[in-house]
Scaffold this active site. Structure first.
Site, PDB file in Angstrom:
ATOM      1  N   ASP A  13       0.805  -1.231   0.000  1.00 15.61           N
ATOM      2  CA  ASP A  13       0.000   0.000   0.000  1.00 15.61           C
ATOM      3  C   ASP A  13       0.831   1.272   0.000  1.00 15.61           C
ATOM      4  OD1 ASP A  13      -2.292  -1.671   0.347  1.00 15.61           O
ATOM      5  OD2 ASP A  13      -1.796  -1.786   2.474  1.00 15.61           O
ATOM      6  N   LYS A  16       2.192   2.169  -5.049  1.00 16.77           N
ATOM      7  CA  LYS A  16       2.817   1.623  -6.270  1.00 16.77           C
ATOM      8  C   LYS A  16       1.946   1.867  -7.494  1.00 16.77           C
ATOM      9  CE  LYS A  16       2.943  -2.451  -4.491  1.00 16.77           C
ATOM     10  NZ  LYS A  16       2.652  -2.217  -3.089  1.00 16.77           N
ATOM     11  N   GLY A  40      -4.342  -4.155  -4.301  1.00 12.22           N
ATOM     12  CA  GLY A  40      -5.349  -3.158  -4.623  1.00 12.22           C
ATOM     13  C   GLY A  40      -4.617  -1.884  -4.993  1.00 12.22           C
ATOM     14  N   HIS A  41      -4.496  -1.628  -6.275  1.00 13.30           N
ATOM     15  CA  HIS A  41      -3.743  -0.456  -6.718  1.00 13.30           C
ATOM     16  C   HIS A  41      -4.697   0.665  -7.106  1.00 13.30           C
ATOM     17  CE1 HIS A  41      -0.007  -3.094  -7.713  1.00 13.30           C
ATOM     18  NE2 HIS A  41      -0.264  -2.981  -6.439  1.00 13.30           N
ATOM     19  N   GLN A 222       2.048  -5.932  -3.275  1.00 13.94           N
ATOM     20  CA  GLN A 222       2.455  -6.052  -1.866  1.00 13.94           C
ATOM     21  C   GLN A 222       3.770  -5.289  -1.600  1.00 13.94           C
ATOM     22  OE1 GLN A 222       1.635  -9.399  -3.449  1.00 13.94           O
ATOM     23  NE2 GLN A 222      -0.420  -8.702  -3.064  1.00 13.94           N
ATOM     24  N   THR A 237       2.815 -12.541   2.765  1.00 14.15           N
ATOM     25  CA  THR A 237       1.994 -13.115   1.700  1.00 14.15           C
ATOM     26  C   THR A 237       2.723 -14.368   1.187  1.00 14.15           C
ATOM     27  OG1 THR A 237       0.700 -12.601  -0.271  1.00 14.15           O
ATOM     28  CG2 THR A 237       2.942 -11.655  -0.176  1.00 14.15           C
ATOM     29  N   THR A 299      -9.957  -4.839   1.376  1.00 11.99           N
ATOM     30  CA  THR A 299     -10.801  -5.289   2.493  1.00 11.99           C
ATOM     31  C   THR A 299     -11.411  -4.142   3.296  1.00 11.99           C
ATOM     32  OG1 THR A 299      -8.858  -5.371   3.912  1.00 11.99           O
ATOM     33  CG2 THR A 299      -9.441  -7.409   2.789  1.00 11.99           C
ATOM     34  N   PRO A 302      -9.130  -0.580   8.448  1.00 16.93           N
ATOM     35  CA  PRO A 302      -8.266   0.552   8.771  1.00 16.93           C
ATOM     36  C   PRO A 302      -6.826   0.056   8.856  1.00 16.93           C
ATOM     37  CG  PRO A 302      -9.737   0.036  10.616  1.00 16.93           C
ATOM     38  CD  PRO A 302     -10.074  -0.906   9.511  1.00 16.93           C
ATOM     39  N   LEU A 329       2.907  10.086  -0.476  1.00 15.10           N
ATOM     40  CA  LEU A 329       2.032  10.641   0.566  1.00 15.10           C
ATOM     41  C   LEU A 329       2.760  11.622   1.481  1.00 15.10           C
ATOM     42  CD1 LEU A 329       0.745   7.236   0.515  1.00 15.10           C
ATOM     43  CD2 LEU A 329      -1.031   8.870   1.097  1.00 15.10           C
TER      44      LEU A 329
HETATM   45  P1  IMP Z   1      -2.625 -12.716   1.583  1.00 20.43           P
HETATM   46  O1  IMP Z   1      -1.704 -12.139   0.564  1.00 20.43           O
HETATM   47  O2  IMP Z   1      -4.076 -12.467   1.280  1.00 20.43           O
HETATM   48  O3  IMP Z   1      -2.325 -14.160   1.865  1.00 20.43           O
HETATM   49  O4  IMP Z   1      -2.352 -11.945   2.969  1.00 20.43           O
HETATM   50  C1  IMP Z   1      -1.143 -12.097   3.680  1.00 20.43           C
HETATM   51  C2  IMP Z   1      -0.698 -10.784   4.294  1.00 20.43           C
HETATM   52  O5  IMP Z   1      -0.324  -9.887   3.253  1.00 20.43           O
HETATM   53  C3  IMP Z   1      -1.785 -10.068   5.105  1.00 20.43           C
HETATM   54  O6  IMP Z   1      -1.155  -9.369   6.160  1.00 20.43           O
HETATM   55  C4  IMP Z   1      -2.359  -9.073   4.104  1.00 20.43           C
HETATM   56  O7  IMP Z   1      -2.976  -7.974   4.736  1.00 20.43           O
HETATM   57  C5  IMP Z   1      -1.090  -8.682   3.364  1.00 20.43           C
HETATM   58  N1  IMP Z   1      -1.343  -8.213   1.998  1.00 20.43           N
HETATM   59  C6  IMP Z   1      -1.615  -8.936   0.901  1.00 20.43           C
HETATM   60  N2  IMP Z   1      -1.764  -8.148  -0.177  1.00 20.43           N
HETATM   61  C7  IMP Z   1      -1.538  -6.894   0.237  1.00 20.43           C
HETATM   62  C8  IMP Z   1      -1.502  -5.632  -0.442  1.00 20.43           C
HETATM   63  O8  IMP Z   1      -1.678  -5.506  -1.652  1.00 20.43           O
HETATM   64  N3  IMP Z   1      -1.244  -4.566   0.357  1.00 20.43           N
HETATM   65  C9  IMP Z   1      -0.982  -4.671   1.693  1.00 20.43           C
HETATM   66  N4  IMP Z   1      -1.003  -5.830   2.338  1.00 20.43           N
HETATM   67  C10 IMP Z   1      -1.273  -6.931   1.630  1.00 20.43           C
END
Ligand code: IMP
Length: 426
Positions: A13, A16, A40-41, A222, A237, A299, A302, A329
């Site tokens: 986040d 990117k 989520g970009h 990520q 992840t 999701t 916060p 930011l």
């Molecule tokens: P997963 O990728 O859904 O398995 O989640 C594993 C961890 O990575 C969790 O802490 C998520 O909140 C975090 N995570 C996965 N994708 C993102 C992203 O695009 N931005 C920030 N955190 C992420």
């Protein structure tokens, strides 16, 4: 030929999407090489906001070839919904290429993601529950289903039949309903038909582009601290969002990577569970969260917020091969009297300059801070480094000093126009 890898250098986040979109204006090709719709970009232009999940950020420009490479795990249903959503908003003229070797995410992956999390209780990872981990598990267990299987009805029947037998045993064991083969097959074979026109050998496509001298932007998802190898395991992840993973995940030679741009916020955020040494709470956390709109794109959770952690950033630089930084930011920090930056950790009375390997150590570290003077001015209309208030300039220079890395771009607002380039690296 010019290539640039954009990686998140914190916990995801970092903005990117915005940087990729900005740099994509000059790119011929934009590549997503890992992760899936857990990303989520957010991209804002012309007053409109777009949230991309699995589609590369070059999709808005008809001249750009967008590649979803072999290292991704693609949810066909979600991907098609995302495309339909873009088309409904007028993005109809695009070029998209999907790797035949990418793995797919099926409904049982999402069910298992949720079940594993529930089973872990207060030790849960805090995943996005998009089935990303279970899909990568199947890839490593060699029971995954790839795009090449999905788009061939006979192959899909054979692979799904074998995998679903195993997955149904798992679902049953976890007390979840088993899935009916015909229902899953009939739904997904249709998606396969719709996706087929995009499918190709994207490694081959990239080699051709490299030979042509194209400009190729690799868009990381990520962040390095969420890397399966180098992140704060197990709160990570299931793929590697580092510069080093790009050649493998896109099927190109490592020697073709020219530069790796690490994207970092002027502070730190994290979603999900796991240690976060510089985490803040109270009024300051609230101030930053509200000004930075720090709520998850996928999701809506916060985000946890904290001071900038240059130990983690330096670590990310090292393990990810980052040679330049983009500071995002920056405007969020305006209005504060002072701002701290973490320059080292103290662990059991000893000063350390790297991220320890175990969670228990990371939970015990005490951040050591340097305190910088804040600035009151609104900087959202600043167009150059010189227009920044002196204290903001000093803040930026301090980050460069602590990370031994040059900042080549900074951002003072969500719009494309609020991006200030200090050096051309692409
Ligand atoms: P997963 O990728 O859904 O398995 O989640 C594993 C961890 O990575 C969790 O802490 C998520 O909140 C975090 N995570 C996965 N994708 C993102 C992203 O695009 N931005 C920030 N955190 C992420």
């Amino acid at each position: 030929m010019s290539t640039l890898v954009v990686v998140g250098s914190q916990w995801g986040d970092e903005g990117k999407g915005k940087v990729t979109d900005y740099l994509a204006q000059e790119a011929d090709v934009v590549v997503r090489s890992q992760g899936g719709n857990n990303a989520g970009h957010t991209i804002t232009f012309g007053g409109e906001k777009f949230a991309l999940r699995s589609i590369p950020s070059g999709i808005f420009n008809p001249k750009i070839k967008n590649v979803m490479a072999n290292g991704m795990v693609i949810n066909p249903k979600q991907m098609l919904e995302e495309l339909r959503g873009l088309e409904a908003r007028g993005i109809k003229d695009y070029q998209l290429f999907v790797s035949n070797r990418a793995h797919i995410v099926l409904p049982y992956h999402e069910m298992l993601d949720g079940a594993y999390e529930a089973f872990k209780g207060d030790k849960k990872i805090g995943t996005t529950k998009r089935g990303i981990g279970p899909a990568y598990e199947d890839k490593a267990s060699r029971i995954g289903i790839r795009i090449a299987d999905l788009v061939d009805p006979e192959l899909f029947k054979a692979t799904l039949s074998q995998t679903l037998t195993i997955k149904n045993m798992e679902l049953k064991m976890l007390g979840l309903p088993e899935l009916d083969f015909d229902t899953v097959y009939n739904e997904y074979v249709e998606y396969g038909k719709q996706i087929k026109k995009f499918v190709t050998d994207t490694s081959l496509l990239l080699e051709e582009e490299i030979e042509k001298g194209s400009k190729i932007l690799f868009e990381g998802a990520q962040g390095v601290m969420l890397c399966i190898d180098h992140g704060t395991y197990p709160y990570v992840t299931s793929s590697s969002p580092t510069g080093a993973s790009v050649p493998l995940n896109a099927g190109i030679a490592p020697r073709y990577i020219n530069n790796v741009l690490g994207i970092c916020k002027a502070y730190t955020t994290r979603v999900g569970e796991g240690p976060f040494p510089t985490e803040l709470d109270g009024d300051l956390a609230h101030y930053i969260r509200e000004r930075g709109h720090e709520y998850g794109t996928v999701t809506k959770r916060p985000r946890r917020v904290g001071y900038l952690d240059c130990v983690a950033l330096n670590y990310a630089r090292r393990v990810s091969g980052i040679n330049y930084l983009a500071l995002m930011l920056f405007d969020v920090l305006s209005g504060l009297d002072e701002i701290k930056i973490c320059y080292a950790y103290e662990l059991d009375g000893k000063k350390i300059n790297t991220v320890p390997a175990t969670l228990s150590e990371l939970e015990r570290v005490k951040p050591l801070y340097v305190t910088m003077k804040g600035w009151k001015e609104d900087i959202t209309n600043v167009k150059s480094f010189d227009e920044l208030p002196l204290n903001a300039q000093l803040y930026l220079r301090k980050i460069e000093e602590l990370t031994k890395t040059e900042i080549v771009l900074f951002s003072v607002g969500p719009d494309r126009l609020q991006t200030i380039k200090l050096k051309d690296i692409f």
